[in-house]
Write a protein that holds these residues in place. Structure first.
Motif, mmCIF file in Angstrom:
data_model
loop_
_atom_site.group_PDB
_atom_site.id
_atom_site.type_symbol
_atom_site.label_atom_id
_atom_site.label_comp_id
_atom_site.label_asym_id
_atom_site.label_seq_id
_atom_site.Cartn_x
_atom_site.Cartn_y
_atom_site.Cartn_z
ATOM 1 N N VAL A 207 0.864 -1.403 0.059
ATOM 2 C CA VAL A 207 0.128 0.008 -0.283
ATOM 3 C C VAL A 207 0.929 1.244 -0.007
ATOM 4 C CG1 VAL A 207 -1.728 1.531 1.273
ATOM 5 C CG2 VAL A 207 -2.053 -1.086 1.030
ATOM 6 N N LEU A 208 1.986 1.216 0.821
ATOM 7 C CA LEU A 208 2.878 2.408 0.927
ATOM 8 C C LEU A 208 3.485 2.519 -0.428
ATOM 9 C CD1 LEU A 208 3.976 2.278 4.679
ATOM 10 C CD2 LEU A 208 2.173 3.610 3.584
ATOM 11 N N ASP A 209 3.839 1.571 -1.208
ATOM 12 C CA ASP A 209 4.576 1.791 -2.443
ATOM 13 C C ASP A 209 3.775 2.367 -3.379
ATOM 14 O OD1 ASP A 209 6.980 0.951 -1.460
ATOM 15 O OD2 ASP A 209 6.975 -1.246 -2.645
ATOM 16 N N ALA A 210 2.469 2.002 -3.411
ATOM 17 C CA ALA A 210 1.397 2.480 -4.229
ATOM 18 C C ALA A 210 1.377 3.900 -3.945
ATOM 19 C CB ALA A 210 -0.016 1.499 -4.130
ATOM 20 N N CYS A 211 1.170 4.248 -2.694
ATOM 21 C CA CYS A 211 1.103 5.785 -2.305
ATOM 22 C C CYS A 211 2.074 6.491 -2.851
ATOM 23 C CB CYS A 211 0.854 5.954 -1.076
ATOM 24 S SG CYS A 211 -0.558 5.268 -0.084
ATOM 25 N N ALA A 212 3.411 6.031 -2.685
ATOM 26 C CA ALA A 212 4.559 6.677 -3.325
ATOM 27 C C ALA A 212 4.464 6.653 -5.044
ATOM 28 C CB ALA A 212 5.924 5.856 -2.900
ATOM 29 N N VAL A 213 4.073 5.873 -5.454
ATOM 30 C CA VAL A 213 3.775 5.954 -7.156
ATOM 31 C C VAL A 213 2.657 6.800 -7.197
ATOM 32 C CG1 VAL A 213 3.089 4.469 -9.226
ATOM 33 C CG2 VAL A 213 4.495 3.332 -7.157
ATOM 34 N N ALA A 214 1.738 6.883 -6.561
ATOM 35 C CA ALA A 214 0.522 7.930 -6.729
ATOM 36 C C ALA A 214 1.180 9.350 -6.404
ATOM 37 C CB ALA A 214 -0.632 7.676 -5.713
ATOM 38 N N TRP A 215 2.155 9.423 -5.779
ATOM 39 C CA TRP A 215 2.598 10.897 -5.410
ATOM 40 C C TRP A 215 3.567 11.307 -6.782
ATOM 41 C CZ3 TRP A 215 8.050 11.883 -5.199
ATOM 42 C CH2 TRP A 215 8.210 13.472 -4.878
ATOM 43 N N SER A 216 4.209 10.503 -7.562
ATOM 44 C CA SER A 216 4.855 10.689 -8.730
ATOM 45 C C SER A 216 3.850 10.996 -9.917
ATOM 46 C CB SER A 216 5.867 9.746 -9.026
ATOM 47 O OG SER A 216 7.064 9.513 -8.128
ATOM 48 N N ALA A 217 2.746 10.280 -9.842
ATOM 49 C CA ALA A 217 1.679 10.442 -10.615
ATOM 50 C C ALA A 217 1.106 11.776 -10.549
ATOM 51 C CB ALA A 217 0.726 9.417 -10.663
ATOM 52 N N ALA A 218 0.904 12.352 -9.349
ATOM 53 C CA ALA A 218 0.157 13.579 -9.020
ATOM 54 C C ALA A 218 1.194 14.532 -9.601
ATOM 55 C CB ALA A 218 0.040 13.549 -7.640
ATOM 56 N N ARG A 219 2.414 14.319 -9.319
ATOM 57 C CA ARG A 219 3.575 15.311 -9.834
ATOM 58 C C ARG A 219 3.499 15.427 -11.285
ATOM 59 N NH1 ARG A 219 8.106 16.933 -7.323
ATOM 60 N NH2 ARG A 219 9.514 16.103 -8.951
ATOM 61 N N ARG A 220 3.364 14.211 -12.062
ATOM 62 C CA ARG A 220 3.273 14.369 -13.395
ATOM 63 C C ARG A 220 1.942 15.239 -13.886
ATOM 64 N NH1 ARG A 220 5.590 14.039 -18.287
ATOM 65 N NH2 ARG A 220 4.411 13.027 -19.761
#
Length: 465
Positions: A427-440
């Motif tokens: 879950v925390l890895d998915a959240c980190a990935v979502a952070w980069s997606a939000a930056r994109r």
């Protein structure tokens, strides 16, 4: 006792311009007159001329106010990220002020905000190493994309998928389909598919423009490798989904504007996960912790650069195998194939992800109508904090460090941390990935490498941060 008169805000140039912008936003530029504006302000029309000499001067000031809402590119940083953020913010501003599209860069007396904005764009390009001529070419092309796209987007005769479907059904009868097969194919198989929107094409085409103008950059100029991590919490400007593999299949962390925390979603396949989310949310960007873009006979620059970004934790990035190696049925065969092509052996972790890598690869070939990015969670966490997180992600210390990093980066504690078939680390890895997606989505991310590599599959291979 006499009743006190209500106090009225003092008339000022700023107040007049702000009210004029609001009037044009609400009723269109045709409704703007000095008399109508005075009526909204509760004053006589003649009093406006103490602050703006005439209507032309008022229009100049209104356009200047719109320019003030555009992102100012910063010289010395990642020029692509800065210009991308500028165009994305400009589109949002022009969607708010639709009347302004035909007036931008057309006023004979530009204001301070307009000149400041142009100076910042020019300075960003010059600092990146563009010659004066190349700077002019680039600025012209980027603006042609921005204003041309907005003219077309605002003139479309439909407001959403339902209206588009109605128009399409009315236009494409049997006779039209037979006479114009390419038009029919595009409309029925692409534009009229659920989830497609013309607005979503803006950032895709913007990236193509920025990719093209990169060829104008003087190769002798010093290159800025990648944008530094943003010190401020990320702003979620559009729904995005971060995805990580897990025992149950795939776990996603959905970020939405205004939502206090990520929503966790689980599905057995990547296609089902994305479609489940899209049933209720117009997700724009999907980030996945899986290699995207498989090499033919080499290793990938993305993997090497990700290791370089993780001093002391480089082992968390495995080497992506060649496409032919992933096609092998077992690790022994894959090892032989990969060694013959790239000279690299096949590690257990790299081959263990074979099914998930091929699943995502096959799904991408269905051409999902959204942007899909490769993200490495450890690289994202390192960007959030300024250094790699040393505690293991499956330890309590590692979990707490990752939760703290996400909180500092503007991502709230997920709705759940673990469940059947997935753990807190997933879950925390998915959240980190979502952070980069939000930056994109916000135009703040950068890529490793930039530009991406492209192999025979035609899929850009780069890790987004």
């Amino acid at each position: 006792m006499p009743t006190a008169r209500p106090t009225r805000a003092a008339l000022s140039r700023e107040r007049i311009v702000g009210e004029a912008v609001a009037l044009a936003d609400a009723e269109g530029l045709g409704a703007l007159s000095m008399r109508a504006l005075a009526g909204r302000l509760g004053v006589e029309a003649m009093s406006l001329y103490h602050h703006v000499p005439n209507k032309d001067a008022l229009l100049d000031a209104m356009v200047d106010a719109v320019f003030d809402e555009f992102h100012l590119p910063a010289p010395g940083g990642d020029w692509r990220a800065e210009l991308r953020k500028r165009s994305v913010s400009a589109r949002l501003a022009l969607l708010r002020h639709r009347w302004a599209v035909g007036l931008m860069d057309s006023r004979p007396a530009p204001g301070a905000a307009s000149v400041r904005h142009h100076d910042a764009v020019l300075g960003c390009l010059r600092a990146a190493g563009f010659s004066l001529a190349a700077t002019g070419h680039t600025f012209a092309l980027v603006d042609a994309h921005l204003y041309g796209f907005m003219v077309q987007e605002l003139a479309l005769p439909f407001a959403g998928q339902d209206e588009l479907a109605e128009i399409g059904a009315a236009i494409i009868d049997e006779e039209t389909a037979a006479a114009y097969p390419h038009f029919t194919e595009f409309a029925r198989d692409h534009a009229m598919r659920p989830g497609w929107s013309f607005g979503a094409e803006f950032e895709v085409t913007l990236d193509l423009v920025l990719e093209a103008v990169a060829g104008l950059l003087d190769p002798r100029a010093a290159q800025v490798p990648g944008a530094p991590p943003a010190p401020d919490p990320v702003e979620v400007v559009a729904p995005v989904l971060g995805v990580d593999g897990c025992r149950a299949g795939w776990v996603g962390a959905l970020l939405e504007p205004g939502a206090p925390r990520p929503r966790v979603v689980v599905a057995p396949t990547i296609g089902e996960l994305v479609e489940t989310v899209r049933e209720t949310t117009d997700v724009r960007v999907v980030g996945i912790d899986i290699p995207i873009g498989l090499p033919d006979s080499t290793t990938r620059a993305a993997d090497a650069l990700a290791r370089r970004a993780l001093p002391g934790k480089a082992s968390s990035v495995f080497t992506t195998l060649t496409r032919a190696a992933y096609a092998a049925a077992d690790r022994v065969t894959a090892d032989a194939v990969n060694r013959s092509l790239s000279g690299q052996g096949v590690g257990a972790q790299a081959f263990a992800l074979r099914e998930k890598i091929l699943e995502v690869d096959a799904w991408l070939r269905t051409r999902p109508t959204l942007e899909v990015l490769e993200v490495h969670p450890e690289v994202s966490f390192a960007a959030m904090t300024g250094a790699p997180l040393s505690p293991g992600k499956r330890t309590s210390e590692g979990r707490d460090a990752r939760l703290a990093a996400l909180t500092a980066a503007g991502i709230g504690r997920p709705s759940v941390l673990e469940g059947r078939g997935y753990g807190a680390d997933d879950v925390l890895d998915a959240c980190a990935v979502a952070w980069s997606a939000a930056r994109r989505a916000a135009g703040l991310s950068h890529r490793l490498p930039d530009p991406p590599e492209v192999f025979s599959d035609g899929i850009p291979a780069a890790i987004h941060v």
